[in-house]
Design a protein around this motif. Sequence first.
Motif, PDB file in Angstrom:
ATOM      1  N   ARG A 206       2.680   7.104   6.768  1.00 54.21           N
ATOM      2  CA  ARG A 206       2.442   6.490   5.467  1.00 54.21           C
ATOM      3  C   ARG A 206       2.825   7.468   4.362  1.00 54.21           C
ATOM      4  O   ARG A 206       3.427   7.090   3.366  1.00 54.21           O
ATOM      5  CB  ARG A 206       0.988   6.043   5.298  1.00 54.21           C
TER       6      ARG A 206
ATOM      7  N   PRO B 136     -10.094   8.133 -12.094  1.00 53.31           N
ATOM      8  CA  PRO B 136      -8.779   8.477 -12.641  1.00 53.31           C
ATOM      9  C   PRO B 136      -8.872   9.145 -14.010  1.00 53.31           C
ATOM     10  O   PRO B 136      -8.142  10.112 -14.290  1.00 53.31           O
ATOM     11  CB  PRO B 136      -8.085   7.111 -12.753  1.00 53.31           C
TER      12      PRO B 136
ATOM     13  N   MET C  35     -11.756  -4.428   2.123  1.00 53.07           N
ATOM     14  CA  MET C  35     -11.760  -3.189   1.376  1.00 53.07           C
ATOM     15  C   MET C  35     -13.153  -2.913   0.844  1.00 53.07           C
ATOM     16  O   MET C  35     -13.762  -3.764   0.208  1.00 53.07           O
ATOM     17  CB  MET C  35     -10.788  -3.352   0.215  1.00 53.07           C
TER      18      MET C  35
ATOM     19  N   TYR D 257      -8.366   9.604  -3.709  1.00 52.44           N
ATOM     20  CA  TYR D 257      -9.109   8.479  -4.267  1.00 52.44           C
ATOM     21  C   TYR D 257      -8.414   7.160  -3.957  1.00 52.44           C
ATOM     22  O   TYR D 257      -9.056   6.166  -3.628  1.00 52.44           O
ATOM     23  CB  TYR D 257      -9.210   8.664  -5.777  1.00 52.44           C
ATOM     24  N   ARG D 258      -7.080   7.173  -4.027  1.00 55.53           N
ATOM     25  CA  ARG D 258      -6.330   5.944  -3.807  1.00 55.53           C
ATOM     26  C   ARG D 258      -6.375   5.513  -2.334  1.00 55.53           C
ATOM     27  O   ARG D 258      -6.444   4.339  -2.023  1.00 55.53           O
ATOM     28  CB  ARG D 258      -4.885   6.151  -4.257  1.00 55.53           C
ATOM     29  N   TYR D 259      -6.318   6.479  -1.425  1.00 53.92           N
ATOM     30  CA  TYR D 259      -6.103   6.104  -0.027  1.00 53.92           C
ATOM     31  C   TYR D 259      -7.306   6.234   0.882  1.00 53.92           C
ATOM     32  O   TYR D 259      -7.260   5.816   2.020  1.00 53.92           O
ATOM     33  CB  TYR D 259      -4.916   6.884   0.550  1.00 53.92           C
TER      34      TYR D 259
ATOM     35  N   PRO E 141      -3.822   5.639  -8.802  1.00 52.99           N
ATOM     36  CA  PRO E 141      -5.150   5.003  -8.799  1.00 52.99           C
ATOM     37  C   PRO E 141      -5.253   3.721  -9.624  1.00 52.99           C
ATOM     38  O   PRO E 141      -5.929   2.799  -9.213  1.00 52.99           O
ATOM     39  CB  PRO E 141      -6.084   6.077  -9.346  1.00 52.99           C
ATOM     40  N   THR E 142      -4.592   3.648 -10.758  1.00 55.41           N
ATOM     41  CA  THR E 142      -4.719   2.420 -11.540  1.00 55.41           C
ATOM     42  C   THR E 142      -3.379   1.694 -11.648  1.00 55.41           C
ATOM     43  O   THR E 142      -2.318   2.287 -11.451  1.00 55.41           O
ATOM     44  CB  THR E 142      -5.201   2.696 -12.979  1.00 55.41           C
TER      45      THR E 142
ATOM     46  N   ASP F 244       0.813  -1.213   0.000  1.00 55.37           N
ATOM     47  CA  ASP F 244       0.000   0.000   0.000  1.00 55.37           C
ATOM     48  C   ASP F 244       0.849   1.266   0.000  1.00 55.37           C
ATOM     49  O   ASP F 244       0.373   2.349  -0.332  1.00 55.37           O
ATOM     50  CB  ASP F 244      -0.948   0.017   1.202  1.00 55.37           C
TER      51      ASP F 244
ATOM     52  N   LYS G 243      -1.412  -7.053  -5.165  1.00 53.04           N
ATOM     53  CA  LYS G 243      -0.717  -5.789  -4.894  1.00 53.04           C
ATOM     54  C   LYS G 243       0.784  -6.013  -4.834  1.00 53.04           C
ATOM     55  O   LYS G 243       1.573  -5.226  -5.348  1.00 53.04           O
ATOM     56  CB  LYS G 243      -1.180  -5.206  -3.562  1.00 53.04           C
TER      57      LYS G 243
ATOM     58  N   LEU H 100      -7.998  -1.127 -10.700  1.00 52.94           N
ATOM     59  CA  LEU H 100      -7.760  -0.106  -9.686  1.00 52.94           C
ATOM     60  C   LEU H 100      -6.889  -0.686  -8.579  1.00 52.94           C
ATOM     61  O   LEU H 100      -7.165  -1.772  -8.074  1.00 52.94           O
ATOM     62  CB  LEU H 100      -9.085   0.364  -9.093  1.00 52.94           C
ATOM     63  N   SER H 101      -5.852   0.062  -8.207  1.00 58.54           N
ATOM     64  CA  SER H 101      -4.899  -0.455  -7.225  1.00 58.54           C
ATOM     65  C   SER H 101      -5.562  -0.868  -5.920  1.00 58.54           C
ATOM     66  O   SER H 101      -5.229  -1.896  -5.345  1.00 58.54           O
ATOM     67  CB  SER H 101      -3.831   0.595  -6.933  1.00 58.54           C
ATOM     68  N   HIS H 102      -6.540  -0.058  -5.453  1.00 53.01           N
ATOM     69  CA  HIS H 102      -7.086  -0.363  -4.133  1.00 53.01           C
ATOM     70  C   HIS H 102      -8.087  -1.511  -4.155  1.00 53.01           C
ATOM     71  O   HIS H 102      -8.566  -1.927  -3.108  1.00 53.01           O
ATOM     72  CB  HIS H 102      -7.678   0.881  -3.475  1.00 53.01           C
ATOM     73  N   HIS H 103      -8.385  -2.035  -5.329  1.00 49.33           N
ATOM     74  CA  HIS H 103      -9.278  -3.192  -5.388  1.00 49.33           C
ATOM     75  C   HIS H 103      -8.534  -4.510  -5.528  1.00 49.33           C
ATOM     76  O   HIS H 103      -9.161  -5.556  -5.594  1.00 49.33           O
ATOM     77  CB  HIS H 103     -10.238  -3.052  -6.575  1.00 49.33           C
TER      78      HIS H 103
ATOM     79  N   SER I 232      -6.150  12.556  -6.673  1.00 47.46           N
ATOM     80  CA  SER I 232      -5.865  11.170  -7.023  1.00 47.46           C
ATOM     81  C   SER I 232      -5.332  10.405  -5.816  1.00 47.46           C
ATOM     82  O   SER I 232      -5.656   9.242  -5.609  1.00 47.46           O
ATOM     83  CB  SER I 232      -4.927  11.093  -8.229  1.00 47.46           C
TER      84      SER I 232
END
Lengths: 246, 238
Positions: free
Chosen positions: B189, B119, B2, B142-144, A97-98, A91, A146, A137-140, B139
Amino acid sequence: MSRALPAIELIDVGFAYPDGRIALRGINLTVGEGETLVIVGPNGAGKSTLLLALNGLNAPRGTLKIAGSIVADDNLAEIRRAVGVVFQDPDDQLFMPTVFDDVAFGPLNMGLDEHEIRHAVEDALGLVGLAGFQGRLSHHLSFGEKKLVSMASVLAMNPKVLVMDEPTANLDPRARRHLLSILKELPQTKVISTHDMNAAYVLADRVAVIYQSELVAIGPPSAILTDEPRLLEYGLEMPTNLERGK
Amino acid sequence: MMQSPSVDQFSYLDTTVSRLDPRVKTMCFLAFILCVVLTPPDRYAAFFLYVVLIFSVVFLSELPLLFVLKRSLIIIPFALMIGLFNLFFRPFSVFFNILAKSWLSVLALIVLSGTTDFPTLLKALESLGVPKLLTTILSFMYRYIFTLIDQVAKLERARVARSYGRRGWSQMRAAGNILGSLFINTFERGERIYQAMLARGYHGHAHTPRRFVLTRTDATFAAYFTAALAAIVWQAIQ
Ligand SMILES: Nc1ncnc2c1ncn2[C@@H]1O[C@H](COP(=O)(O)OP(=O)(O)OP(=O)(O)O)[C@@H](O)[C@H]1O
Ligand SMILES: [Mg+2]
């Protein structure tokens, strides 16, 4: 292990954190071109600190040479191009994002053009077995995915040296095996820290033991990882696949 | 664990609208909102036509109608409050004005965000001249955001697990500590992410590769949409 030009050379390297905590003391170490060095040691021994130093992310005392050139402020860009680090927590590594954006981040900073970048991303994802993941998407992603994307994001820069902090931590058995087989295939010089003694045994050309900020033993896995009394003294244990006599 | 983000939960739909160049969409909807806002309040026919226009786009986009309607209700409490307040002093048309305009604007935004993944939307904004700093912050957010929500959930669970069912004021200190450790976690982080960026050659500014290409569909959509919009505005100022 006598090779012409060492990929990494540490001469009397030490490091203390700003709060005064000494994390590395008098480390002397050479890693040959194409060699895989696995670093083991208990929690808080200083493994992560050492790995960060290899990429110039903290400024240690002593001399640190990558491919013959001394790491200094003015050549950090080259050093970081030559040494790719995969961090412990994916993480932290996947901040875009992607998946595409993440894997493309390094190549973009290297100034590649769009066509080359697409290729680099495709190749890197292919190497870790995640072809076609560009739009995800990275967070999915799952933890294992990951981890693999983190690796791809570093491989996309085509580094000469691959530095990985606990690559197999928190992976399920299949993902772990998958990752190990990928690591075995990669031709780069590798420095890998791990608590996974079995992985250490399988991957290493040499094993280094760090204990209380110092390098206390280094040698081939067949010598280091079979010496049970010493391993126990350092808070470690023998690989189970040796115990079972495999 | 998640959670799935709801900002762009329908962006996987592959329809005429979702395939449109995000810049075209952004500009069209921006123009729409602008026209709506500038229309005099008593032009009821114009507002009716705006509704028809935006819902024909909703229809094209294949977004579930119920989803769009539910989402659009978000704005109602705010608009209603301001509207009701105005009702005491001003004629009905002002009340209608506030309600209709805010609802239509929100509808446009829902269609935009519902058919464009976040994105891509950011990239579009960037190529339309929104400062890089702003889009970068968005961005990262959105990611975190979900990593952060997860972290809060974990800390909260750890608190509940050790509070033996006690609640109320006695737990305020724990809440304070949770906030504190959340702050430290986030801060550290941030440091680690920055290190990861440096490690991959970051030197102050990120580049973006994706460039958008206008297609004939984009041109057609833009033409129809602006023509419809122009017609409504024409009708309104007559
Ligand atoms: N940012 C920091 N500030 C101060 N001290 C730190 C910091 N990071 C690590 N340390 C300390 O430095 C020492 C070495 O830490 P390091 O993270 O290198 O250990 P490690 O061998 O990687 O451990 P682990 O196996 O748990 O990952 C530890 O005592 C740790 O508490
Ligand atoms: Mg560590």
